[in-house]
Structure formats: C-alpha cells, structure tokens
Scaffold this active site. Structure first.
Site, mmCIF file in Angstrom:
data_model
loop_
_atom_site.group_PDB
_atom_site.id
_atom_site.type_symbol
_atom_site.label_atom_id
_atom_site.label_comp_id
_atom_site.label_asym_id
_atom_site.label_seq_id
_atom_site.Cartn_x
_atom_site.Cartn_y
_atom_site.Cartn_z
ATOM 1 N N CYS A 51 -82.627 86.858 -55.092
ATOM 2 C CA CYS A 51 -83.332 88.276 -55.273
ATOM 3 C C CYS A 51 -83.369 88.531 -56.689
ATOM 4 C CB CYS A 51 -82.894 89.364 -54.357
ATOM 5 S SG CYS A 51 -83.219 89.190 -52.935
ATOM 6 N N ARG A 128 -88.269 87.079 -46.999
ATOM 7 C CA ARG A 128 -88.991 87.715 -48.398
ATOM 8 C C ARG A 128 -90.548 87.472 -48.000
ATOM 9 N NH1 ARG A 128 -85.232 87.142 -52.298
ATOM 10 N NH2 ARG A 128 -83.474 85.717 -51.591
HETATM 11 C C1 BEZ Z 1 -80.345 86.092 -52.270
HETATM 12 O O1 BEZ Z 1 -79.482 85.327 -52.872
HETATM 13 O O2 BEZ Z 1 -80.932 86.820 -52.744
HETATM 14 C C2 BEZ Z 1 -79.646 86.398 -50.660
HETATM 15 C C3 BEZ Z 1 -79.279 85.389 -50.040
HETATM 16 C C4 BEZ Z 1 -78.812 85.393 -48.755
HETATM 17 C C5 BEZ Z 1 -79.148 86.407 -47.938
HETATM 18 C C6 BEZ Z 1 -79.877 87.511 -48.661
HETATM 19 C C7 BEZ Z 1 -80.096 87.343 -50.091
#
Ligand code: BEZ
Length: 212
Positions: A51, A128
């Site tokens: 993110c 996402r």
């Molecule tokens: C992330 O790196 O953005 C992420 C990874 C696993 C679960 C939620 C977010």
C-alpha cells in the site's frame, strides 16, 4: 457517513452511491466530484508495504492524473488519524505529499456498498479495488487486485485516458492503446454493406486516428 446506501456490488454502467465521510482533506461528499473523472480506490491497510508503494507512486503521478482532469480518492478501514500519520510517514520516507483525500471507513459501510469487500467480511484487509467513475457518477471500469500485488499506475492512467477517449461512442480503444495511437472505428455496417463486392472481409476492423 450520512447517506443510506444499498449493500450490493456495483456493475459497470451503474450510478455509484453517494457518501459523505471524513477524509485527510476534510469532509468529503462524493457528489462534489460530479463533473470530473474520479478514481475511487480502496487499500487493505495503512502502514503496509505494498500500500505504501502504491501511495508513493500515485502521489508522484498526481500531475499526470491532473492533466487528465481526473481526481483520486483513497479509502480504507483505518482511522483518519492513522491516514494522517501514514501520509506524514510517506512524506518523511519518500519526500512525496499525498494531496488527494483518503477517506476513513471504520464501519466498512462504504466499502461494502461499493463491493470493495465481501458483504459478510469481518475485516477490510482483503483486496485492492479501483473504481473509474465518469463525470456523471457512472462506473465505467473497475479492477480488483489481491493484497500482495500492487496496482500499476501507468495502467490506471492509460485506462482513464482510454475511457475518456471512447466515452463519445465514436471510437474503441484496442489492446495496449495509448493516447495518440490509432483507435478502432465502431462498426455500423449492415448486410447490404458487407456483401457489396468491393467490401473487404476486415470491414469490422478499421482503425482511425486519435484526434482527441
Ligand atoms: C501490503 O503490503 O500492502 C499488504 C500486504 C498484506 C496484507 C495487507 C496489505
């Protein structure tokens, strides 16, 4: 959130539900985005690696989205204070300012209304989702990525440009289309046209210049 909204996944062509919520840029009313293209996107959680990489990339591309007159609004279950602490951390870490609003959705009411999570999900850290919304508030495209793969900002830009270019109904955007490249003509032939001796078999696949 003040607006009552239906709990159902959205489909392309649907009018998106209005919501009013707190954001990093102050109170946000989705109705205020009428008249311009909008990317509304969810992310699983603040302070997570993928993110963070997405927000850095989106913030760096802010000028390119502005050139398309396309606004961006992020959204997650995290609190407004978490969003604010995170964009400060992004600024310290990467030197970029996240100036588009990030909405807090602690009850997941907005995420559920937009189908960003399953209607029976107990937490929001799943997917996402990105919604591409036209100036009339109609959903024109959506994408859904898993938590462990980040979105492509060039593809988001390309998709907005393509949606804008084909929105008049006169052209089609072929595979890998980029602004300036040839488009495809919308075939409007009838049997009388295609059966003419001089008609060619590829009547349905004619290119046209991008004059948009
Ligand atoms: C992330 O790196 O953005 C992420 C990874 C696993 C679960 C939620 C977010």
């Amino acid at each position: 959130m003040e607006q009552e909204i239906e709990i159902s996944p959205l489909r392309i062509g649907d009018e998106v539900p209005r919501f009013i919520a707190r954001s990093t840029q102050g109170p946000l009313d989705l109705a205020d985005y009428r008249g311009k293209w909008l990317i509304l996107f969810s992310h699983p959680a603040d302070f997570t690696p993928v993110c963070t990489s997405e927000f850095v990339a989106l913030a760096r591309a802010a000028d390119k989205f502005a050139q398309l007159d396309c606004a961006m609004v992020g959204l997650s279950v995290d609190s407004l204070y978490s969003h604010l602490a995170w964009i400060r951390m992004i600024y310290d870490m990467a030197g970029v300012r996240v100036t588009f609003p990030i909405v807090e959705d602690p009850s997941m009411e907005i995420a559920r209304a937009f189908g960003m999570i399953g209607s029976d999900a107990h937490d929001a850290s799943s997917i996402r989702v990105t919604f591409f919304i036209d100036p009339e508030g109609i959903l024109r495209a959506s994408t859904c990525y898993p938590a462990n793969v980040g979105r492509s900002v060039p593809e988001m830009l390309r998709l907005v440009a393509a949606l804008q270019r084909v929105s008049g109904g006169d052209a089609l955007a072929p595979a890998d289309w980029e602004p300036g490249r040839d488009l495809l003509r919308v075939p409007r032939e009838t049997a009388a046209d295609v059966l003419k001796p001089e008609a060619s078999a590829d009547w349905f696949f004619k290119t046209m210049k991008d004059e948009g």
